[in-house]
Design a protein around this motif. Sequence first.
Motif, PDB file in Angstrom:
ATOM      1  N   ARG A  64      35.963  31.213  28.583  1.00 51.12           N
ATOM      2  CA  ARG A  64      36.868  32.343  28.796  1.00 51.12           C
ATOM      3  C   ARG A  64      36.277  33.179  29.909  1.00 51.12           C
ATOM      4  O   ARG A  64      35.100  33.535  29.879  1.00 51.12           O
ATOM      5  CB  ARG A  64      37.012  33.187  27.540  1.00 51.12           C
ATOM      6  CG  ARG A  64      38.040  34.314  27.691  1.00 51.12           C
ATOM      7  CD  ARG A  64      38.250  35.060  26.377  1.00 51.12           C
ATOM      8  NE  ARG A  64      39.356  35.980  26.457  1.00 51.12           N
ATOM      9  CZ  ARG A  64      39.274  37.195  26.982  1.00 51.12           C
ATOM     10  NH1 ARG A  64      38.136  37.636  27.470  1.00 51.12           N
ATOM     11  NH2 ARG A  64      40.337  37.991  27.013  1.00 51.12           N
ATOM     12  N   ALA A  65      37.095  33.476  30.918  1.00 54.01           N
ATOM     13  CA  ALA A  65      36.622  34.244  32.065  1.00 54.01           C
ATOM     14  C   ALA A  65      37.633  35.332  32.403  1.00 54.01           C
ATOM     15  O   ALA A  65      38.835  35.077  32.441  1.00 54.01           O
ATOM     16  CB  ALA A  65      36.416  33.333  33.264  1.00 54.01           C
ATOM     17  N   VAL A  66      37.127  36.541  32.632  1.00 51.79           N
ATOM     18  CA  VAL A  66      37.967  37.686  32.998  1.00 51.79           C
ATOM     19  C   VAL A  66      37.646  38.059  34.433  1.00 51.79           C
ATOM     20  O   VAL A  66      36.487  38.256  34.787  1.00 51.79           O
ATOM     21  CB  VAL A  66      37.703  38.897  32.071  1.00 51.79           C
ATOM     22  CG1 VAL A  66      38.557  40.089  32.481  1.00 51.79           C
ATOM     23  CG2 VAL A  66      37.967  38.512  30.626  1.00 51.79           C
ATOM     24  N   ASN A  67      38.691  38.155  35.247  1.00 50.90           N
ATOM     25  CA  ASN A  67      38.509  38.568  36.639  1.00 50.90           C
ATOM     26  C   ASN A  67      38.232  40.070  36.668  1.00 50.90           C
ATOM     27  O   ASN A  67      39.085  40.873  36.325  1.00 50.90           O
ATOM     28  CB  ASN A  67      39.748  38.244  37.472  1.00 50.90           C
ATOM     29  CG  ASN A  67      39.609  38.656  38.918  1.00 50.90           C
ATOM     30  OD1 ASN A  67      38.559  39.117  39.364  1.00 50.90           O
ATOM     31  ND2 ASN A  67      40.688  38.492  39.669  1.00 50.90           N
ATOM     32  N   LYS A  68      37.041  40.437  37.079  1.00 51.60           N
ATOM     33  CA  LYS A  68      36.654  41.851  37.167  1.00 51.60           C
ATOM     34  C   LYS A  68      36.872  42.426  38.560  1.00 51.60           C
ATOM     35  O   LYS A  68      36.517  43.571  38.819  1.00 51.60           O
ATOM     36  CB  LYS A  68      35.188  42.023  36.749  1.00 51.60           C
ATOM     37  CG  LYS A  68      34.963  41.737  35.274  1.00 51.60           C
ATOM     38  CD  LYS A  68      35.781  42.687  34.449  1.00 51.60           C
ATOM     39  CE  LYS A  68      35.547  42.547  32.969  1.00 51.60           C
ATOM     40  NZ  LYS A  68      36.324  43.504  32.205  1.00 51.60           N
ATOM     41  N   GLY A  69      37.478  41.647  39.445  1.00 51.54           N
ATOM     42  CA  GLY A  69      37.858  42.152  40.757  1.00 51.54           C
ATOM     43  C   GLY A  69      36.710  42.186  41.742  1.00 51.54           C
ATOM     44  O   GLY A  69      35.704  41.536  41.551  1.00 51.54           O
ATOM     45  N   PRO A  70      36.901  42.884  42.803  1.00 52.36           N
ATOM     46  CA  PRO A  70      37.894  43.926  43.026  1.00 52.36           C
ATOM     47  C   PRO A  70      39.285  43.425  43.412  1.00 52.36           C
ATOM     48  O   PRO A  70      40.225  44.199  43.505  1.00 52.36           O
ATOM     49  CB  PRO A  70      37.289  44.735  44.170  1.00 52.36           C
ATOM     50  CG  PRO A  70      36.497  43.760  44.948  1.00 52.36           C
ATOM     51  CD  PRO A  70      35.950  42.799  43.917  1.00 52.36           C
ATOM     52  N   HIS A  71      39.435  42.118  43.668  1.00 51.22           N
ATOM     53  CA  HIS A  71      40.728  41.587  44.103  1.00 51.22           C
ATOM     54  C   HIS A  71      41.188  40.467  43.173  1.00 51.22           C
ATOM     55  O   HIS A  71      40.404  39.939  42.397  1.00 51.22           O
ATOM     56  CB  HIS A  71      40.631  41.048  45.537  1.00 51.22           C
ATOM     57  CG  HIS A  71      40.149  42.059  46.518  1.00 51.22           C
ATOM     58  ND1 HIS A  71      40.898  43.122  46.929  1.00 51.22           N
ATOM     59  CD2 HIS A  71      38.950  42.189  47.136  1.00 51.22           C
ATOM     60  CE1 HIS A  71      40.208  43.862  47.777  1.00 51.22           C
ATOM     61  NE2 HIS A  71      39.013  43.313  47.919  1.00 51.22           N
ATOM     62  N   VAL A 116      44.819  34.745  39.439  1.00 50.72           N
ATOM     63  CA  VAL A 116      44.309  35.527  38.317  1.00 50.72           C
ATOM     64  C   VAL A 116      44.148  36.969  38.794  1.00 50.72           C
ATOM     65  O   VAL A 116      43.344  37.261  39.677  1.00 50.72           O
ATOM     66  CB  VAL A 116      42.952  34.989  37.818  1.00 50.72           C
ATOM     67  CG1 VAL A 116      42.484  35.796  36.622  1.00 50.72           C
ATOM     68  CG2 VAL A 116      43.054  33.521  37.468  1.00 50.72           C
ATOM     69  N   GLU A 117      44.948  37.848  38.219  1.00 49.86           N
ATOM     70  CA  GLU A 117      44.902  39.255  38.595  1.00 49.86           C
ATOM     71  C   GLU A 117      43.642  39.921  38.046  1.00 49.86           C
ATOM     72  O   GLU A 117      42.998  39.390  37.140  1.00 49.86           O
ATOM     73  CB  GLU A 117      46.144  39.987  38.052  1.00 49.86           C
ATOM     74  CG  GLU A 117      47.469  39.457  38.580  1.00 49.86           C
ATOM     75  CD  GLU A 117      47.689  39.679  40.063  1.00 49.86           C
ATOM     76  OE1 GLU A 117      47.038  40.585  40.642  1.00 49.86           O
ATOM     77  OE2 GLU A 117      48.509  38.944  40.642  1.00 49.86           O
ATOM     78  N   VAL A 118      43.308  41.079  38.574  1.00 52.42           N
ATOM     79  CA  VAL A 118      42.159  41.840  38.079  1.00 52.42           C
ATOM     80  C   VAL A 118      42.393  42.190  36.609  1.00 52.42           C
ATOM     81  O   VAL A 118      43.503  42.557  36.224  1.00 52.42           O
ATOM     82  CB  VAL A 118      41.951  43.113  38.925  1.00 52.42           C
ATOM     83  CG1 VAL A 118      40.834  43.984  38.356  1.00 52.42           C
ATOM     84  CG2 VAL A 118      41.645  42.745  40.371  1.00 52.42           C
ATOM     85  N   ASP A 119      41.383  42.036  35.780  1.00 52.71           N
ATOM     86  CA  ASP A 119      41.387  42.258  34.334  1.00 52.71           C
ATOM     87  C   ASP A 119      42.196  41.227  33.553  1.00 52.71           C
ATOM     88  O   ASP A 119      42.381  41.368  32.353  1.00 52.71           O
ATOM     89  CB  ASP A 119      41.857  43.674  33.970  1.00 52.71           C
ATOM     90  CG  ASP A 119      40.886  44.738  34.442  1.00 52.71           C
ATOM     91  OD1 ASP A 119      39.657  44.459  34.445  1.00 52.71           O
ATOM     92  OD2 ASP A 119      41.329  45.834  34.813  1.00 52.71           O
ATOM     93  N   GLU A 120      42.646  40.175  34.204  1.00 49.94           N
ATOM     94  CA  GLU A 120      43.345  39.089  33.525  1.00 49.94           C
ATOM     95  C   GLU A 120      42.328  38.008  33.147  1.00 49.94           C
ATOM     96  O   GLU A 120      41.373  37.751  33.866  1.00 49.94           O
ATOM     97  CB  GLU A 120      44.416  38.503  34.437  1.00 49.94           C
ATOM     98  CG  GLU A 120      45.258  37.447  33.774  1.00 49.94           C
ATOM     99  CD  GLU A 120      46.346  36.893  34.697  1.00 49.94           C
ATOM    100  OE1 GLU A 120      47.123  36.069  34.217  1.00 49.94           O
ATOM    101  OE2 GLU A 120      46.394  37.269  35.880  1.00 49.94           O
TER     102      GLU A 120
END
Length: 181
Positions: A64-71, A116-120
């Motif tokens: 499981r991975a969450v995109n923390k951004g910034p983009h 994958v959007e930020v926080d997705e």
Amino acid sequence: MRNSLLKGAALAIAAGALLLPAVPAAATTTVTAATAADPFSAFDVTVKATKKVKPGGKITYTIRAVNKGPHYADSWFVGGEFPKGVDLRNISYWAEKGTQCALDGRAFYCVLPRVVEVDEAISMKFVAKTTKKAKGTQTATLGVVTYNVDQGMENMSKEELDRLGIPEFAFAKTVKTKVVR
């Protein structure tokens, strides 16, 4: 580039390649600027694996991975390296429709067909059967690799991106499964 994926992404995860790059010391000022060495998309990765397995049994891996951004992330893949005691002919995975995976030796990668959007979060599940001769502790390194691909570069080959020095970043965890008799 919004919905593009790297075409023909070559295997970037090999033994030891899933190491988190060194992060420079934080600046003491309150305003910091991103550098070319900063990832466009950083991922927070968690990995779960079966704790114990008998020889010939199955190990389940959940990434499981969450995109923390910034983009947002549009040039990335999920991957890792299976343990030595896994039968590479008996690997299955569950992911979104359209996911494409490749296996090269014990290393693998999967490209999921979306941004994958930020926080997705994204997740994948792999099940690997151990060999009858498996013993000891089976270690896997799993995670996400992202690329800082600029607009207009989405159709370049992995070799060309490497030649140009396009940065790639790996976010991974190591998990262990004990083989019991």
